[in-house]
Motif scaffolding. Structure first.
Motif, mmCIF file in Angstrom:
data_model
loop_
_atom_site.group_PDB
_atom_site.id
_atom_site.type_symbol
_atom_site.label_atom_id
_atom_site.label_comp_id
_atom_site.label_asym_id
_atom_site.label_seq_id
_atom_site.Cartn_x
_atom_site.Cartn_y
_atom_site.Cartn_z
ATOM 1 N N ALA A 131 0.870 -1.180 0.000
ATOM 2 C CA ALA A 131 0.000 0.000 0.000
ATOM 3 C C ALA A 131 0.903 1.225 0.000
ATOM 4 O O ALA A 131 1.855 1.292 0.781
ATOM 5 N N ALA A 132 0.642 2.171 -0.899
ATOM 6 C CA ALA A 132 1.524 3.331 -1.007
ATOM 7 C C ALA A 132 0.713 4.619 -1.070
ATOM 8 O O ALA A 132 -0.426 4.631 -1.531
ATOM 9 N N GLY A 133 1.323 5.706 -0.601
ATOM 10 C CA GLY A 133 0.745 7.050 -0.712
ATOM 11 C C GLY A 133 -0.629 7.149 -0.082
ATOM 12 O O GLY A 133 -0.809 6.797 1.078
ATOM 13 N N PRO A 134 -1.624 7.610 -0.849
ATOM 14 C CA PRO A 134 -2.944 7.852 -0.269
ATOM 15 C C PRO A 134 -3.591 6.577 0.281
ATOM 16 O O PRO A 134 -4.374 6.640 1.218
ATOM 17 N N ALA A 135 -3.226 5.422 -0.284
ATOM 18 C CA ALA A 135 -3.841 4.171 0.184
ATOM 19 C C ALA A 135 -3.505 3.913 1.638
ATOM 20 O O ALA A 135 -4.248 3.241 2.349
ATOM 21 N N ARG A 136 -2.345 4.446 2.105
ATOM 22 C CA ARG A 136 -2.032 4.264 3.519
ATOM 23 C C ARG A 136 -2.134 5.579 4.295
ATOM 24 O O ARG A 136 -1.540 5.770 5.342
ATOM 25 N N GLY A 137 -2.890 6.517 3.715
ATOM 26 C CA GLY A 137 -3.256 7.722 4.462
ATOM 27 C C GLY A 137 -2.308 8.884 4.304
ATOM 28 O O GLY A 137 -2.372 9.830 5.074
ATOM 29 N N LEU A 138 -1.409 8.819 3.313
ATOM 30 C CA LEU A 138 -0.458 9.914 3.163
ATOM 31 C C LEU A 138 -0.945 10.939 2.152
ATOM 32 O O LEU A 138 -1.530 10.601 1.131
ATOM 33 N N LEU A 139 -0.664 12.186 2.471
ATOM 34 C CA LEU A 139 -1.044 13.311 1.624
ATOM 35 C C LEU A 139 0.222 14.003 1.166
ATOM 36 O O LEU A 139 1.205 14.024 1.891
ATOM 37 N N GLY A 140 0.183 14.574 -0.005
ATOM 38 C CA GLY A 140 1.244 15.488 -0.406
ATOM 39 C C GLY A 140 2.238 14.859 -1.355
ATOM 40 O O GLY A 140 2.619 13.702 -1.230
ATOM 41 N N GLU A 141 2.664 15.704 -2.277
ATOM 42 C CA GLU A 141 3.566 15.306 -3.351
ATOM 43 C C GLU A 141 4.839 14.633 -2.822
ATOM 44 O O GLU A 141 5.271 13.610 -3.334
ATOM 45 N N HIS A 142 5.426 15.224 -1.763
ATOM 46 C CA HIS A 142 6.701 14.693 -1.277
ATOM 47 C C HIS A 142 6.527 13.312 -0.657
ATOM 48 O O HIS A 142 7.333 12.414 -0.885
ATOM 49 N N ALA A 143 5.441 13.164 0.106
ATOM 50 C CA ALA A 143 5.187 11.868 0.735
ATOM 51 C C ALA A 143 4.903 10.818 -0.330
ATOM 52 O O ALA A 143 5.347 9.667 -0.222
ATOM 53 N N TRP A 144 4.203 11.209 -1.377
ATOM 54 C CA TRP A 144 3.870 10.256 -2.437
ATOM 55 C C TRP A 144 5.120 9.828 -3.199
ATOM 56 O O TRP A 144 5.284 8.664 -3.553
ATOM 57 N N THR A 145 6.000 10.789 -3.462
ATOM 58 C CA THR A 145 7.239 10.465 -4.162
ATOM 59 C C THR A 145 8.085 9.507 -3.333
ATOM 60 O O THR A 145 8.642 8.525 -3.845
ATOM 61 N N ALA A 146 8.170 9.793 -2.041
ATOM 62 C CA ALA A 146 8.952 8.922 -1.157
ATOM 63 C C ALA A 146 8.356 7.513 -1.150
ATOM 64 O O ALA A 146 9.078 6.512 -1.227
ATOM 65 N N ASP A 147 7.022 7.440 -1.100
ATOM 66 C CA ASP A 147 6.364 6.139 -1.076
ATOM 67 C C ASP A 147 6.533 5.406 -2.407
ATOM 68 O O ASP A 147 6.680 4.182 -2.437
ATOM 69 N N ALA A 148 6.509 6.160 -3.496
ATOM 70 C CA ALA A 148 6.682 5.528 -4.804
ATOM 71 C C ALA A 148 8.047 4.861 -4.873
ATOM 72 O O ALA A 148 8.187 3.735 -5.362
ATOM 73 N N GLY A 149 9.059 5.541 -4.351
ATOM 74 C CA GLY A 149 10.402 4.966 -4.325
ATOM 75 C C GLY A 149 10.441 3.713 -3.456
ATOM 76 O O GLY A 149 10.985 2.672 -3.851
ATOM 77 N N ALA A 150 9.821 3.806 -2.280
ATOM 78 C CA ALA A 150 9.821 2.664 -1.361
ATOM 79 C C ALA A 150 9.071 1.487 -1.977
ATOM 80 O O ALA A 150 9.502 0.328 -1.869
ATOM 81 N N ALA A 151 7.956 1.782 -2.654
ATOM 82 C CA ALA A 151 7.161 0.715 -3.257
ATOM 83 C C ALA A 151 7.935 0.049 -4.394
ATOM 84 O O ALA A 151 7.940 -1.185 -4.518
ATOM 85 N N ALA A 152 8.613 0.851 -5.219
ATOM 86 C CA ALA A 152 9.386 0.285 -6.337
ATOM 87 C C ALA A 152 10.478 -0.640 -5.804
ATOM 88 O O ALA A 152 10.717 -1.722 -6.345
ATOM 89 N N GLU A 153 11.134 -0.222 -4.726
ATOM 90 C CA GLU A 153 12.180 -1.063 -4.134
ATOM 91 C C GLU A 153 11.581 -2.359 -3.596
ATOM 92 O O GLU A 153 12.118 -3.448 -3.794
ATOM 93 N N ALA A 154 10.433 -2.230 -2.901
ATOM 94 C CA ALA A 154 9.805 -3.409 -2.301
ATOM 95 C C ALA A 154 9.333 -4.380 -3.384
ATOM 96 O O ALA A 154 9.532 -5.594 -3.270
ATOM 97 N N LEU A 155 8.754 -3.838 -4.454
ATOM 98 C CA LEU A 155 8.285 -4.683 -5.556
ATOM 99 C C LEU A 155 9.456 -5.422 -6.193
ATOM 100 O O LEU A 155 9.389 -6.624 -6.459
ATOM 101 N N THR A 156 10.530 -4.679 -6.429
ATOM 102 C CA THR A 156 11.709 -5.274 -7.045
ATOM 103 C C THR A 156 12.242 -6.411 -6.178
ATOM 104 O O THR A 156 12.570 -7.490 -6.657
#
Lengths: 524, 235
Positions: free
Chosen positions: A281-306
């Motif tokens: 679950a990333a960004g808004p799906a886990r309750g995060l708001l804002g461009e910076h938080a989403w970018t950070a989560d996108a990076g974390a999600a890509a690493e986790a998926l990989t």
């Protein structure tokens, strides 16, 4: 630079399914495509904003998700049609809803009392006069503020003060400026004349009638009593789960947090994990708001998926296994498994080894004792306890079952600090306190233990969510039996710890040993 | 402040009133580090954060009226710890400068007037000053190891000019001896001016920049007159 991932062998699905089409979802998709991982978007709306050529299922939703990491089968519904979609891993980045939080402030929305985003979009009441009017932002006073909201508040306060020449006030608790550019924004807002009033132990009094809003408060820094009669008040908005979250939660069988976001309130899930391996679950799906938080989560999600697609995600050493000949299909295992590692194959439950986190809760809960969880089988553990008893000459023999995530690291730290274990104590390390069944406990008593101690994680901090609760309820069950046979109920005790509580560990063990010594050795 | 219970309409204040001050007080985040570090916090309910906040809000009458800016010793600990770089002592001086001069605390006002007229805060005539210094020098000369000690007043071309705090020629003459003995033992080539010797600058303390400059210039003049390159200004 595009690099091919070296994917795990064995016919696993090597693609990623992304639920959602917002900026967070798109960043994840772009990152995975850059690594040459096939991406499928499943979006409730249309594919606006997603790069052309991407594989998108528009106006579609997932109704079920079977299987485990590397081999998920999603049931998809699109335009009344149903089909399945395989996925190696899934990330959910579905959008939440922004909702005005006026009720928490005891206010009704009106032409003067407005949701933050309306003010941020420049939608001001007609009564507002440049150079004269007063604007107030109510921020983070009713609940913890969100830095993304703080950014919007400061940006729009700055605009009102600088461009509309309004007397502008931000009434807030902690102003959290530990984010990109937030402190600079604070300085700019101050330079434009925005006044920030911070409340630590008091709160402003807000009275609202059709004619006016009256705000009064004591400034905590100076002790001066101030009043304000704002022409417009902007109230915070909060991110709430959208109605779709419930449906996604049910389809993927995810544990949610108290608000309904798709990641449980559990420190072990940070940053983007859910209770299911390979589903994130990333960004808004886990309750995060804002461009910076989403970018950070996108990076974390890509690493986790990989990591999971490469088969490099940490795996548990031991897996539960259901003995089909003993199983009566009561589905207790299916219900208790936090990780959704039990699937039902033609009316028979089966453990998906890739999804099993090796907590042992199912084995301890199975009423038929049909689940093997080596090497923690009650018979094997009890045999070990018998041997340990024979090795010890002490009059008093005690047994402690220690959760590997909390009590074991705490004990190791205690050892490093020079702690000496009581000579009559036999300690058994287990993956989760929830793996300790009544049979384990009785086995210890049968081997001659005067007392048995089970230490697990604090209830809200349990990796398997309910392991500690399971352990506690089994101990209570045994204590009730002890009551009936007039045996001291406190010969079996449960406790909880965090991994860094070495002193707490020593205290719990000492109290336990003293108590059992008070009862004396059991009758032979 | 006098009347804390009065309610003030916040938006009626001119928050930009002190915006031109170069002390960055507007960036205050009211964290309170200054207050917890200030040795004068608590005296008359003072703490530096209150003043910074009042200046930031533009509470002109209140900051002139309150004694708080005069409770501050300008030690600067607050500024050392401020995470937002607010220059609090400089701001306090700016507040002090807003009071009518005859409303600055009594001794400071009178002392400064006297210093501007006479060259020192006491109005001590030159002959009396020289007499006191020579008297102290004679006392030192009586001590073993300091035989023949003389105070080098107005010594042309000395290596070091030292100013004098007026209290050292008034009630604390003993304290002169410590300095002088150190100079003697160190073999320092030093001097003291017989005019405009005052090291205490009450122009600085009262936020009176104009008179602060006059007092400072007078010391520089003595350095020029005596052709001394180094100044010791123990204030």
């Amino acid at each position: 630079m595009a690099t091919d991932l070296e994917l795990k062998d064995g016919g696993v699905a090597d693609n990623v399914v992304i639920i959602g089409g917002n900026a967070c979802a798109r960043q994840i998709g772009e990152k995975m495509e850059a690594r040459n991982v096939p991406v499928v978007y499943i979006i409730r709306e249309t594919a606006a904003g997603i790069q052309p050529g991407a594989n998108v299922l528009e106006k579609a939703g997932v109704t079920d998700c079977r299987g485990g990491v590397g081999d998920f089968t999603l049931s998809v519904r699109q335009n009344g049609k149903r089909f399945t979609q395989r996925a190696g891993a899934v990330v959910i980045a579905e959008n939440g809803d922004l909702r005005p939080d006026h009720e928490a402030y005891g206010l009704d929305l009106s032409p003067r009392v407005r949701p933050l985003s309306e003010i941020a979009n420049g939608d001001l009441p007609d009564t507002v006069r440049p150079g004269e009017s007063v604007a107030v932002f109510l921020h983070g006073l009713a609940r913890e503020s969100n830095p993304a909201t703080t950014r919007t508040v400061m940006n729009s306060a700055l605009t009102l003060a600088r461009d509309k020449d309004l007397k502008t006030y931000v009434l807030t608790r902690n102003l959290k400026v530990a984010g990109n550019g937030l402190e600079k924004l604070y300085r700019s807002a101050r330079e434009a004349g925005v006044v920030f009033v911070k409340f630590t132990w008091t709160a402003p009094e807000i009275r609202c009638s059709h004619q006016e809003i009256q705000v009064s408060f004591t400034d905590e820094a100076t002790g001066v009593l101030f009043t304000l009669t704002p022409d417009v008040a902007a109230v915070d908005e909060i991110l709430a789960p959208s109605p779709a979250f419930k449906q996604i939660q049910a389809a993927f069988k995810l544990r949610t947090d108290s608000a309904g976001f798709l990641q449980a309130d559990n420190v072990h899930r940070f940053p983007v994990e859910t209770n299911r391996k390979g589903i994130f679950a990333a960004g808004p799906a886990r309750g995060l708001l804002g461009e910076h938080a989403w970018t950070a989560d996108a990076g974390a999600a890509a690493e986790a998926l990989t990591t999971v697609l490469q088969g490099k995600a940490p795996d548990s050493a031991h897996k539960a296994e259901i003995n089909r000949n003993q199983c009566v299909r009561c589905l207790t295992c299916y219900r208790v498994c936090t990780y959704r590692a039990v699937r039902i194959d033609i009316a028979r439950p089966r453990v998906i080894p890739e999804a099993c986190a090796g907590c042992g809760v199912c084995a301890a809960e199975c009423p038929r004792e049909a689940i093997r969880f080596n090497p923690y089988e009650p018979s094997a553990v009890s045999a070990g306890i018998v041997d340990a008893r024979l090795e010890r000459s002490e009059e008093l023999f005690t047994v402690a079952f220690l959760c590997g995530r909390s009590a074991v690291p705490a004990r190791e730290q205690a050892f490093r600090n020079g702690w000496n274990a009581p000579p009559g104590l036999f300690m058994i390390d287990v993956p989760c306190a929830g793996s300790i069944s009544v049979n384990h406990l009785l086995g210890a008593f049968q081997a001659g233990a005067g007392g048995v101690l089970v230490i697990g994680c604090h209830p809200d901090n349990c990796h398997s969510e309910n392991g500690t609760l399971h352990a506690k309820s089994r101990i209570k069950e045994l204590q009730n039996i002890f009551d009936k046979i007039d045996h001291p109920r406190d010969r079996v005790v449960s406790a909880s710890l965090a991994a860094n509580m070495d002193a707490g560990f020593v205290r719990i063990v000492e109290e336990f040993e003293n108590r059992i010594a008070g009862f004396g050795a059991p009758d032979k | 402040m006098n009347d804390m219970n009065t309610t003030i309409d916040l938006s009626a204040l001119d928050h930009d009133r002190f915006k031109s001050w170069p002390n960055d007080q507007d960036y205050c985040v009211t964290c309170g580090l200054c207050s917890s570090d200030c040795p004068a916090s608590g005296i008359d309910d003072f703490d530096p954060r209150k003043l910074v906040r009042m200046v930031g809000l533009g509470m002109k009458d209140e900051i002139i009226e309150t004694r708080w800016s005069w409770v501050c010793t300008l030690c600067g600990k607050c500024q050392n710890v401020c995470p937002m770089g607010v220059q609090i002592p400089s701001m306090v001086r700016q507040i002090r400068s807003m009071r009518d001069r005859d409303a600055t605390p009594g001794i400071l006002h009178k002392g400064l007037e006297t210093a501007i007229q006479s060259g020192n805060n006491l109005g001590l005539p030159r002959e009396d000053f020289i007499f006191i210094l020579e008297d102290v020098a004679e006392e030192i000369a009586e001590e073993p190891g300091f035989e023949g000690f003389k105070v080098p007043i107005d010594k042309q071309g000395a290596g070091l000019l030292t100013t004098i705090h007026n209290k050292l020629v008034n009630t604390h003459t003993e304290d002169l001896k410590h300095w002088w003995k150190i100079f003697h033992a160190a073999g320092e080539d030093w001097t003291v001016s017989s005019i405009n010797w005052e090291g205490t600058n009450w122009g600085y303390f009262t936020g009176d920049d104009e008179r602060m400059k006059i007092m400072t210039e007078r010391i520089v003049e003595q350095m020029d007159r005596l052709e001394v390159k180094n100044l010791l200004w123990p204030e």
